[in-house]
Design a protein around this motif. Structure first.
Motif, PDB file in Angstrom:
ATOM      1  N   LEU A   1       0.838  -1.204   0.000  1.00 41.59           N
ATOM      2  CA  LEU A   1       0.000   0.000   0.000  1.00 41.59           C
ATOM      3  C   LEU A   1       0.871   1.253   0.000  1.00 41.59           C
ATOM      4  O   LEU A   1       0.634   2.194  -0.763  1.00 41.59           O
ATOM      5  CB  LEU A   1      -0.894   0.022   1.249  1.00 41.59           C
ATOM      6  N   LEU A   2       1.891   1.249   0.863  1.00 38.91           N
ATOM      7  CA  LEU A   2       2.753   2.428   0.989  1.00 38.91           C
ATOM      8  C   LEU A   2       3.534   2.669  -0.300  1.00 38.91           C
ATOM      9  O   LEU A   2       3.547   3.784  -0.834  1.00 38.91           O
ATOM     10  CB  LEU A   2       3.708   2.235   2.172  1.00 38.91           C
TER      11      LEU A   2
ATOM     12  N   SER B   1       1.297   3.786  -3.236  1.00 40.69           N
ATOM     13  CA  SER B   1       0.818   5.162  -3.075  1.00 40.69           C
ATOM     14  C   SER B   1       1.931   6.159  -3.357  1.00 40.69           C
ATOM     15  O   SER B   1       1.710   7.179  -4.020  1.00 40.69           O
ATOM     16  CB  SER B   1       0.278   5.366  -1.654  1.00 40.69           C
ATOM     17  N   LEU B   2       3.133   5.864  -2.854  1.00 36.09           N
ATOM     18  CA  LEU B   2       4.272   6.758  -3.097  1.00 36.09           C
ATOM     19  C   LEU B   2       4.602   6.833  -4.577  1.00 36.09           C
ATOM     20  O   LEU B   2       4.862   7.907  -5.128  1.00 36.09           O
ATOM     21  CB  LEU B   2       5.508   6.264  -2.331  1.00 36.09           C
TER      22      LEU B   2
ATOM     23  N   THR C   1       2.621   6.269  -7.209  1.00 35.76           N
ATOM     24  CA  THR C   1       1.603   7.045  -7.932  1.00 35.76           C
ATOM     25  C   THR C   1       1.845   8.534  -7.743  1.00 35.76           C
ATOM     26  O   THR C   1       1.783   9.316  -8.694  1.00 35.76           O
ATOM     27  CB  THR C   1       0.200   6.693  -7.396  1.00 35.76           C
ATOM     28  N   LEU C   2       2.126   8.933  -6.489  1.00 38.79           N
ATOM     29  CA  LEU C   2       2.349  10.353  -6.200  1.00 38.79           C
ATOM     30  C   LEU C   2       3.546  10.891  -6.989  1.00 38.79           C
ATOM     31  O   LEU C   2       3.464  11.950  -7.614  1.00 38.79           O
ATOM     32  CB  LEU C   2       2.560  10.539  -4.700  1.00 38.79           C
ATOM     33  N   ARG C   3       4.650  10.137  -6.996  1.00 39.25           N
ATOM     34  CA  ARG C   3       5.858  10.593  -7.720  1.00 39.25           C
ATOM     35  C   ARG C   3       5.569  10.719  -9.222  1.00 39.25           C
ATOM     36  O   ARG C   3       5.988  11.672  -9.864  1.00 39.25           O
ATOM     37  CB  ARG C   3       7.012   9.611  -7.483  1.00 39.25           C
TER      38      ARG C   3
ATOM     39  N   ARG D   1       2.701  11.290 -10.720  1.00 44.54           N
ATOM     40  CA  ARG D   1       1.836  12.445 -10.989  1.00 44.54           C
ATOM     41  C   ARG D   1       2.635  13.734 -10.874  1.00 44.54           C
ATOM     42  O   ARG D   1       2.426  14.665 -11.650  1.00 44.54           O
ATOM     43  CB  ARG D   1       0.674  12.456  -9.994  1.00 44.54           C
ATOM     44  N   GLU D   2       3.520  13.810  -9.876  1.00 45.96           N
ATOM     45  CA  GLU D   2       4.349  15.014  -9.714  1.00 45.96           C
ATOM     46  C   GLU D   2       5.193  15.247 -10.955  1.00 45.96           C
ATOM     47  O   GLU D   2       5.296  16.371 -11.458  1.00 45.96           O
ATOM     48  CB  GLU D   2       5.250  14.882  -8.470  1.00 45.96           C
TER      49      GLU D   2
ATOM     50  N   GLU E   1       4.566  14.097 -14.010  1.00 46.59           N
ATOM     51  CA  GLU E   1       3.683  14.413 -15.134  1.00 46.59           C
ATOM     52  C   GLU E   1       3.279  15.884 -15.104  1.00 46.59           C
ATOM     53  O   GLU E   1       3.269  16.574 -16.125  1.00 46.59           O
ATOM     54  CB  GLU E   1       2.445  13.520 -15.065  1.00 46.59           C
TER      55      GLU E   1
ATOM     56  N   VAL F   1      -0.789   7.218   4.758  1.00 44.12           N
ATOM     57  CA  VAL F   1      -1.006   6.746   3.385  1.00 44.12           C
ATOM     58  C   VAL F   1      -2.213   7.456   2.764  1.00 44.12           C
ATOM     59  O   VAL F   1      -2.204   7.786   1.575  1.00 44.12           O
ATOM     60  CB  VAL F   1      -1.160   5.212   3.358  1.00 44.12           C
TER      61      VAL F   1
ATOM     62  N   ARG G   1      -2.218   9.571  -0.731  1.00 46.59           N
ATOM     63  CA  ARG G   1      -3.120   9.253  -1.842  1.00 46.59           C
ATOM     64  C   ARG G   1      -3.994  10.449  -2.219  1.00 46.59           C
ATOM     65  O   ARG G   1      -4.250  10.680  -3.408  1.00 46.59           O
ATOM     66  CB  ARG G   1      -3.993   8.046  -1.502  1.00 46.59           C
TER      67      ARG G   1
ATOM     68  N   ALA H   1      -2.006  12.750  -4.273  1.00 47.95           N
ATOM     69  CA  ALA H   1      -1.904  12.255  -5.655  1.00 47.95           C
ATOM     70  C   ALA H   1      -3.205  12.518  -6.423  1.00 47.95           C
ATOM     71  O   ALA H   1      -3.164  12.839  -7.617  1.00 47.95           O
ATOM     72  CB  ALA H   1      -1.581  10.756  -5.655  1.00 47.95           C
TER      73      ALA H   1
ATOM     74  N   LEU I   1      -3.321  16.167  -7.465  1.00 45.01           N
ATOM     75  CA  LEU I   1      -2.459  16.367  -8.627  1.00 45.01           C
ATOM     76  C   LEU I   1      -3.129  15.839  -9.894  1.00 45.01           C
ATOM     77  O   LEU I   1      -3.049  16.472 -10.962  1.00 45.01           O
ATOM     78  CB  LEU I   1      -1.111  15.673  -8.430  1.00 45.01           C
TER      79      LEU I   1
ATOM     80  N   ILE J   1      -3.831  17.846 -13.298  1.00 51.07           N
ATOM     81  CA  ILE J   1      -3.376  17.383 -14.615  1.00 51.07           C
ATOM     82  C   ILE J   1      -4.551  17.347 -15.585  1.00 51.07           C
ATOM     83  O   ILE J   1      -4.448  17.807 -16.728  1.00 51.07           O
ATOM     84  CB  ILE J   1      -2.725  15.981 -14.487  1.00 51.07           C
TER      85      ILE J   1
END
Lengths: 71, 243
Positions: A28-29, A32-33, A35-37, A39-40, A42, B215, B219, B222, B225, B229
């Motif tokens: 999970l961690l 999630s990390l 996906t965040l990276r 998107r950042e 992008e 977490v 999320r 994200a 963001l 986008i």
């Protein structure tokens, strides 16, 4: 030490229970990390491709929060 | 509450809170593991299998707590059109599904040596399995529409309708005959569990909660963001169409 790992004969139940917990929470961690990276990255590409941003004054504050989160 | 409706303000709040919840998670789970695996005794009836409790019970609590969070966020989104509430519900669902899965698997690993079976179709176990499917349904529904607001709306209605399952899970051990033991921590007259076992249970419980908050914030960030986008892409498409 060996008796600790034997768990009174229940090693085959106790250790898999802890392993499953660790794998699921770790996944999970990490997911999630990641996906965040992504998107950042992008968003950075999009904003560079279009420097004149017709956005209101919200943008600098959001930018700061993201930068702080990166550290 | 509308103070936090602003995504920029939420991002600032999250940046302040997350290092603390992440640090607390590491410390609490490390302490919980020490007391759970090393410094607590084996049960006089169950032997060392009782140590499965320190991951099984907190993950069950989280399965219910995360769903409740999701239901509250969904209600907030439907009633007040709160722009962040949908993102919170969407972000919470996979975490809740993970904890519920951990609860089911560790329960089977505890049930086999103690009850003699991996699984039984009784009230507590079946209602917990339904909770897992509700999470999966929410995750599928929220992404099933081209328009994210329609997906969020459908998923919010599912989350609220499915909330009826939460009290059923909680009271299933009192309402029906079941293999599963009744509540021993949250009950009238105080916990019926020795302090040496209660300590790791609560440490893990709080540690799992701070993990969830950490977490969840990752999320939601994200998702904010992703919305940005989408907005940029949309203006680009429009700009090309006009020009």
């Amino acid at each position: 030490m060996a008796s600790f790992f034997e768990m009174g004969g229940y090693a085959g139940y106790v250790w898999p229970a802890y392993a499953v917990t660790a794998v699921v929470m770790g996944a999970l961690l990490v997911a999630s990390l990641r996906t965040l990276r992504n998107r950042e990255a992008e968003l950075r590409v999009l904003q560079q491709a279009r420097p004149e941003r017709p956005r209101r004054r919200q943008t600098p504050a959001a930018g700061n929060a993201e930068a702080a989160g990166d550290a | 509450m509308h103070r936090f409706a602003n995504p920029a303000r939420f991002l600032r709040l999250a940046a302040v809170v997350m290092p603390w919840t992440a640090g607390a998670t590491v410390l609490l789970i490390a302490a919980g593991l020490f007391f759970g695996l090393v410094a607590s005794p084996a049960d006089y009836q169950q032997g060392d299998t009782v140590r499965i409790m320190y991951v099984h019970v907190p993950s069950a609590w989280m399965g219910l707590f995360v769903y409740t969070t999701m239901a509250v966020a969904s209600a907030t989104a439907l009633i007040w059109k709160h722009p962040l509430a949908d993102l919170v519900a969407k972000s919470a669902a996979p975490i809740g599904a993970g904890f519920t899965l951990v609860c089911l698997v560790t329960g089977a690993l505890w049930g086999k040596p103690m009850w003699g079976t991996w699984w039984a179709w009784d009230a507590r176990l079946t209602s917990m399995l339904i909770l897992f499917f509700l999470y999966l349904g929410h995750m599928a529904l929220v992404d099933a529409f081209d328009d994210p607001t329609r997906g969020a709306r459908a998923a919010a209605i599912l989350a609220l309708a499915g909330f009826v399952n939460v009290p059923i899970i909680k009271f299933s051990v009192d309402w029906w005959n079941t293999l599963h033991q009744p509540a021993s921590v949250v009950k009238m007259g105080g916990p019926a569990i020795d302090p040496s076992m209660l300590a790791p249970l609560l440490l893990m419980g709080v540690g799992f909660t701070t993990f969830f908050v950490t977490v969840l914030f990752l999320r939601v960030r994200a998702e904010i963001l992703a919305a940005k986008i989408r907005a940029i892409r949309l203006t680009q498409v429009r700009g090309q169409g006009v020009g």
